[in-house]
Design a protein around this motif. Structure first.
Motif, mmCIF file in Angstrom:
data_model
loop_
_atom_site.group_PDB
_atom_site.id
_atom_site.type_symbol
_atom_site.label_atom_id
_atom_site.label_comp_id
_atom_site.label_asym_id
_atom_site.label_seq_id
_atom_site.Cartn_x
_atom_site.Cartn_y
_atom_site.Cartn_z
ATOM 1 N N PRO A 38 0.863 -1.004 -0.020
ATOM 2 C CA PRO A 38 0.101 -0.190 -0.039
ATOM 3 C C PRO A 38 0.925 1.352 -0.034
ATOM 4 C CG PRO A 38 -0.108 -1.069 2.099
ATOM 5 C CD PRO A 38 0.601 -2.108 1.106
ATOM 6 N N PRO A 39 0.218 2.251 -0.564
ATOM 7 C CA PRO A 39 1.072 3.771 -0.694
ATOM 8 C C PRO A 39 1.164 4.273 0.586
ATOM 9 C CG PRO A 39 -1.015 3.658 -1.693
ATOM 10 C CD PRO A 39 -0.930 2.411 -1.633
ATOM 11 N N GLY A 40 2.214 5.263 0.947
ATOM 12 C CA GLY A 40 2.104 5.889 1.922
ATOM 13 C C GLY A 40 1.497 7.342 1.790
ATOM 14 N N PRO A 41 1.275 8.455 2.740
ATOM 15 C CA PRO A 41 0.779 9.682 2.303
ATOM 16 C C PRO A 41 1.421 10.290 1.038
ATOM 17 C CG PRO A 41 1.503 9.200 4.721
ATOM 18 C CD PRO A 41 2.093 8.152 3.895
ATOM 19 N N ASP A 42 2.713 10.031 0.819
ATOM 20 C CA ASP A 42 3.234 10.582 -0.463
ATOM 21 C C ASP A 42 3.139 10.115 -1.705
ATOM 22 O OD1 ASP A 42 5.019 8.630 -0.049
ATOM 23 O OD2 ASP A 42 6.760 9.995 0.225
ATOM 24 N N GLY A 43 2.375 8.980 -1.807
ATOM 25 C CA GLY A 43 2.275 8.042 -2.769
ATOM 26 C C GLY A 43 3.220 6.808 -3.077
ATOM 27 N N SER A 44 4.370 7.010 -2.188
ATOM 28 C CA SER A 44 5.467 5.957 -2.617
ATOM 29 C C SER A 44 5.084 4.841 -1.570
ATOM 30 C CB SER A 44 6.915 6.485 -2.135
ATOM 31 O OG SER A 44 6.751 6.754 -0.763
ATOM 32 N N PRO A 45 5.786 3.521 -1.913
ATOM 33 C CA PRO A 45 5.249 2.617 -1.263
ATOM 34 C C PRO A 45 5.463 2.623 0.489
ATOM 35 C CG PRO A 45 6.445 1.609 -3.181
ATOM 36 C CD PRO A 45 6.722 3.198 -2.752
ATOM 37 N N SER A 46 4.578 2.181 1.295
ATOM 38 C CA SER A 46 4.784 2.522 2.654
ATOM 39 C C SER A 46 5.592 1.411 3.062
ATOM 40 C CB SER A 46 3.381 2.422 3.240
ATOM 41 O OG SER A 46 3.060 0.837 3.116
#
Length: 429
Positions: A38-46
């Motif tokens: 799932p992505p993190g808040p900045d759109g990169s992978p968490s």
């Protein structure tokens, strides 16, 4: 390095480049790409360190589920016999991979129901209070659902939970339960205990109990032994048959990555499974397969002489389908290799956390790799909820247990050493 060997502190370094190098050398690194991160808040992978709560979705799961939906649309009732994976015997395909995963014989395992339902069904058969032997022994803290199940089973049998529920507790000032205290409890109270029901891995602290030794001690004291393996299945090596456990149950949505509310699993040792005279709740899928569809012509329940004999209903195909893709990955990777990576991965995270400023976070999970799986539980100083929020904002998914414990679990199938490095960097800041 053996699965139980602790990594030497000198083999680790602090920098990001070192974490990247560990990932490049990881023989299991390719499995990460076979999961949705799932992505993190900045759109990169968490940095998803919450597999102890809900495992990630295998990319292949959607195709498996879609196949069942297509067969339902195309075949309707004929899918019971003619689907690509026929629905009538659908649960049977899980026997071999689950037995490999938990160290059982294929006829000792069955995929069915949910975890707490299975614990209740097992206690119907294996909690048989008689005279002064009427107590159930659990650990503290036990997962709440386990405690509720035990309390209500005691009441159902006319035993006051205040008297019938025994708890293994850590000593004052400690967080985990000592082996010698388990042994002493069984020595002192064994003749009063009808059932020992422990989590193989404690949900709160991440402590792995010595399941083999506890089973031997409990059975020598005349107790039945059951295990809740919610945090153990797919996390640590298990040998349920050889350990002579009476029964065990586990969910499939944590380390087994089968999705929220996925089908659970159950183990019944063959010496019990073959005894069709053991009391149980009956249902048609637990009935002898030869007469199951004779229905009213054979009106009395005839349980199968294996773990299937504890089933109540027919397999929920759509709840089972995602587990297929996950178990294929476990078989491909191999539990031995996964455990070896887990020891190193969690050891690296432990080393990073050990370098934090004093007072930041205390690891309450045992330091001995043989006494833990993936999970590390952190007792956080100051405002733990605020710390959790900062982790979330930084794209790190962890698990908060009030009032002040954050659980993190680097899972060897999909977590990276860089995920661990990211957590260490955020906590250090």
């Amino acid at each position: 390095m053996g699965a139980g060997d602790s990594p030497a502190a000198g083999e680790f370094e602090t920098g990001e480049e070192f974490a990247r190098r560990l990932d490049s050398e990881d023989p299991l690194r390719g499995f990460r790409e076979r999961f949705h991160i799932p992505p993190g808040p900045d759109g990169s992978p968490s940095a998803y360190l919450c597999g102890n709560s809900l495992g990630l979705q295998p990319r292949a799961a959607a195709e498996v589920v879609a196949g069942e939906l297509e067969d339902w649309a195309r075949l309707a009732v004929e899918g019971h016999d003619n689907a690509r994976r026929p629905w009538y015997p659908y649960h049977e395909q899980f026997r071999d991979p689950l037995s490999r995963l938990v160290g059982a014989l294929p006829h000792e395992v069955v995929a069915m129901n949910s975890l707490t339902v299975n614990l209740h069904l097992m206690m119907v058969s294996f909690y048989r209070p008689s005279g002064d032997r009427n107590k159930i022994l659990i650990e503290y803290p036990a997962f709440p659902s386990d405690r509720y199940a035990v309390q209500t089973q005691l009441r159902h049998h006319g035993v006051d939970p205040a008297m019938g529920l025994l708890e293994l507790r850590p000593r004052d000032g400690e967080h985990t339960i000592r082996d010698e205290d388990v042994a002493e409890t069984l020595r002192r109270n064994g003749d009063e205990i009808a059932l020992v029901l422990l989590g193989g891995v404690n949900f709160f602290t991440g402590q792995v109990f010595d399941m083999r030794r506890i089973t031997a001690l409990a059975r020598a004291a005349g107790c039945r032994v059951g295990l809740d393996l919610a945090h153990a299945a797919g996390n640590v090596p298990l040998q349920l048959h050889d350990w002579d456990v009476d029964f065990a149950a586990w969910c499939s949505y944590k380390y087994l990555n089968a999705g929220p509310g996925a089908i659970a699993g159950c183990f019944v040792h063959e010496r019990n499974a073959a005894d069709t005279g053991i009391d149980r709740f009956g249902g048609w899928w637990g009935n002898d397969q030869a007469s199951r569809f004779q229905m009213h012509l054979v009106p009395d329940f005839q349980p199968r002489p294996d773990a299937d004999g504890w089933q109540i209903s027919n397999p929920p195909v759509l709840a089972m389908a995602p587990l297929i893709s996950s178990l294929e990955l476990f078989d491909e990777a191999g539990m031995e290799a996964l455990r070896a990576k887990s020891v190193r991965l969690t050891g690296y995270l432990e080393w990073l956390l050990g370098r934090l400023p004093e007072g930041g976070a205390e690891i309450i999970t045992p330091a001995d790799p043989d006494q833990r799986g993936c999970q590390l539980s952190l007792l956080v100083g100051g405002d733990a909820a605020a710390t959790q929020s900062k982790l979330t904002a930084a794209g790190i998914v962890s698990d908060f247990r009030r009032p002040n414990v954050i659980r993190v679990a680097p899972v060897p199938l999909y977590n990276s050493f860089h995920d661990c490095w990211r957590l260490g960097e955020v906590l250090a800041s």
